[in-house]
Design a protein around this motif. Structure first.
Motif, PDB file in Angstrom:
ATOM      1  N   THR A   1     -21.413  18.859 -18.468  1.00 29.02           N
ATOM      2  CA  THR A   1     -22.868  19.467 -18.647  1.00 29.02           C
ATOM      3  C   THR A   1     -22.933  20.936 -19.082  1.00 29.02           C
TER       4      THR A   1
ATOM      5  N   CYS B   1     -32.124  22.288  -5.646  1.00 31.93           N
ATOM      6  CA  CYS B   1     -31.278  22.374  -7.215  1.00 31.93           C
ATOM      7  C   CYS B   1     -30.348  21.616  -6.902  1.00 31.93           C
ATOM      8  N   GLU B   2     -29.863  21.320  -5.703  1.00 34.06           N
ATOM      9  CA  GLU B   2     -28.539  20.307  -5.510  1.00 34.06           C
ATOM     10  C   GLU B   2     -29.115  19.087  -6.054  1.00 34.06           C
TER      11      GLU B   2
ATOM     12  N   PHE C   1     -29.688  18.871  -9.779  1.00 26.95           N
ATOM     13  CA  PHE C   1     -28.262  18.398 -10.631  1.00 26.95           C
ATOM     14  C   PHE C   1     -27.770  16.946 -10.642  1.00 26.95           C
TER      15      PHE C   1
ATOM     16  N   LYS D   1     -27.044  29.662 -12.134  1.00 26.13           N
ATOM     17  CA  LYS D   1     -26.785  28.603 -11.410  1.00 26.13           C
ATOM     18  C   LYS D   1     -25.457  28.819 -10.767  1.00 26.13           C
TER      19      LYS D   1
ATOM     20  N   ILE E   1     -23.326  22.437  -9.060  1.00 22.98           N
ATOM     21  CA  ILE E   1     -22.906  21.772 -10.252  1.00 22.98           C
ATOM     22  C   ILE E   1     -21.993  21.043 -10.377  1.00 22.98           C
ATOM     23  N   ASN E   2     -20.584  21.290  -9.861  1.00 23.26           N
ATOM     24  CA  ASN E   2     -19.306  20.471  -9.974  1.00 23.26           C
ATOM     25  C   ASN E   2     -19.684  19.462  -8.797  1.00 23.26           C
TER      26      ASN E   2
ATOM     27  N   CYS F   1     -28.789  20.999 -21.399  1.00 21.36           N
ATOM     28  CA  CYS F   1     -30.107  21.460 -20.851  1.00 21.36           C
ATOM     29  C   CYS F   1     -31.192  22.156 -21.638  1.00 21.36           C
TER      30      CYS F   1
ATOM     31  N   LEU G   1     -25.253  22.895 -17.930  1.00 22.06           N
ATOM     32  CA  LEU G   1     -25.653  23.507 -16.927  1.00 22.06           C
ATOM     33  C   LEU G   1     -24.507  24.472 -16.265  1.00 22.06           C
ATOM     34  N   ALA G   2     -23.450  24.169 -16.246  1.00 21.97           N
ATOM     35  CA  ALA G   2     -22.228  25.162 -15.862  1.00 21.97           C
ATOM     36  C   ALA G   2     -22.090  26.387 -16.730  1.00 21.97           C
TER      37      ALA G   2
END
Length: 220
Positions: free
Chosen positions: A138, A113-114, A117, A146, A151-152, A20, A140-141
């Motif tokens: 990613t 957001c879901e 991602f 977040k 994310i997962n 990101c 993002l995690a």
């Protein structure tokens, strides 16, 4: 025996890292390279607004990858397409400068957001398959702002989506679910941010995440 904070899939040597931004990538990449994993950096972030902001973050990500001799891939940038895919909108704002629909008004960590991602990680999974890279993950995690669960879940949806639409003679990549805040990586991120003198953004990327940072949002 206590499990290590970062758990690498057995035999993993190559991974596609959806990045990101450079600050969030830095400690993750450092850990990977120190543990026998060579990442390919995939910069796919059509959520970022404005275009000027996108280009600044992209430049920093590329600079970081090139300083380490890593392959860096520029994903397509189409913010209008992202808006349509995530919010069902051609523009985030109405003529009065207000967000236009309920999805646009969703809070951070909400349904918007879901969708964001999932869209980005499906693209990452596709790229991993094209390059015959067995895993994708990613940065993002790595963010405490977040939802790791969201994310997962998006990563698993991306893995399943690609497995249902495989390319000929290419195996489907697996999602490496990892909390990249652990193992001291969040603290190391802040150190590397200063060492590299990275541009450090103050919001997630999209215009919606600027709420609270600015009382007014004007299209550029």
């Amino acid at each position: 025996m206590k499990q290590p904070a970062i758990q690498k899939p057995e035999g993993l040597k190559d991974v596609l890292l959806h990045a990101c931004c450079a600050p969030c990538s830095s400690a993750i990449v450092e850990w990977m390279m120190a543990n026998g994993v060579r990442p390919v950096i995939y910069y796919f972030n059509p959520n970022i607004w404005s275009r000027e902001e996108y280009e600044i973050r992209k430049k920093e990500s590329k600079r970081h990858a090139e300083s380490l001799g890593l392959q860096w891939i520029d994903g397509d940038y189409n913010h209008d397409e992202w808006l349509c895919g995530v919010c069902g909108l051609e523009s985030a704002l109405d003529p009065e400068g207000r967000f236009q629909n309920e999805m646009a008004k969703e809070p951070e960590r909400g349904r918007r957001c879901e969708r964001c991602f999932t869209l980005r990680l499906i693209a990452a999974a596709k790229k991993a398959q094209e390059l015959n890279i067995p895993y994708f993950t990613t940065t993002l995690a790595s963010s405490r702002w977040k939802s790791l669960e969201q994310i997962n879940q998006a990563g698993l949806i991306a893995e399943q989506t690609i497995s249902q639409h495989p390319l000929p003679n290419l195996p489907s990549p697996k999602y490496w679910a990892q909390n990249w805040r652990k193992g001291g990586l969040y603290e190391r991120r802040n150190q590397l941010l200063k060492e590299y003198n990275f541009y450090n953004q103050q919001y997630c990327g999209c215009e919606f995440s600027m709420r609270g940072k600015s009382t007014e949002i004007k299209e550029k």
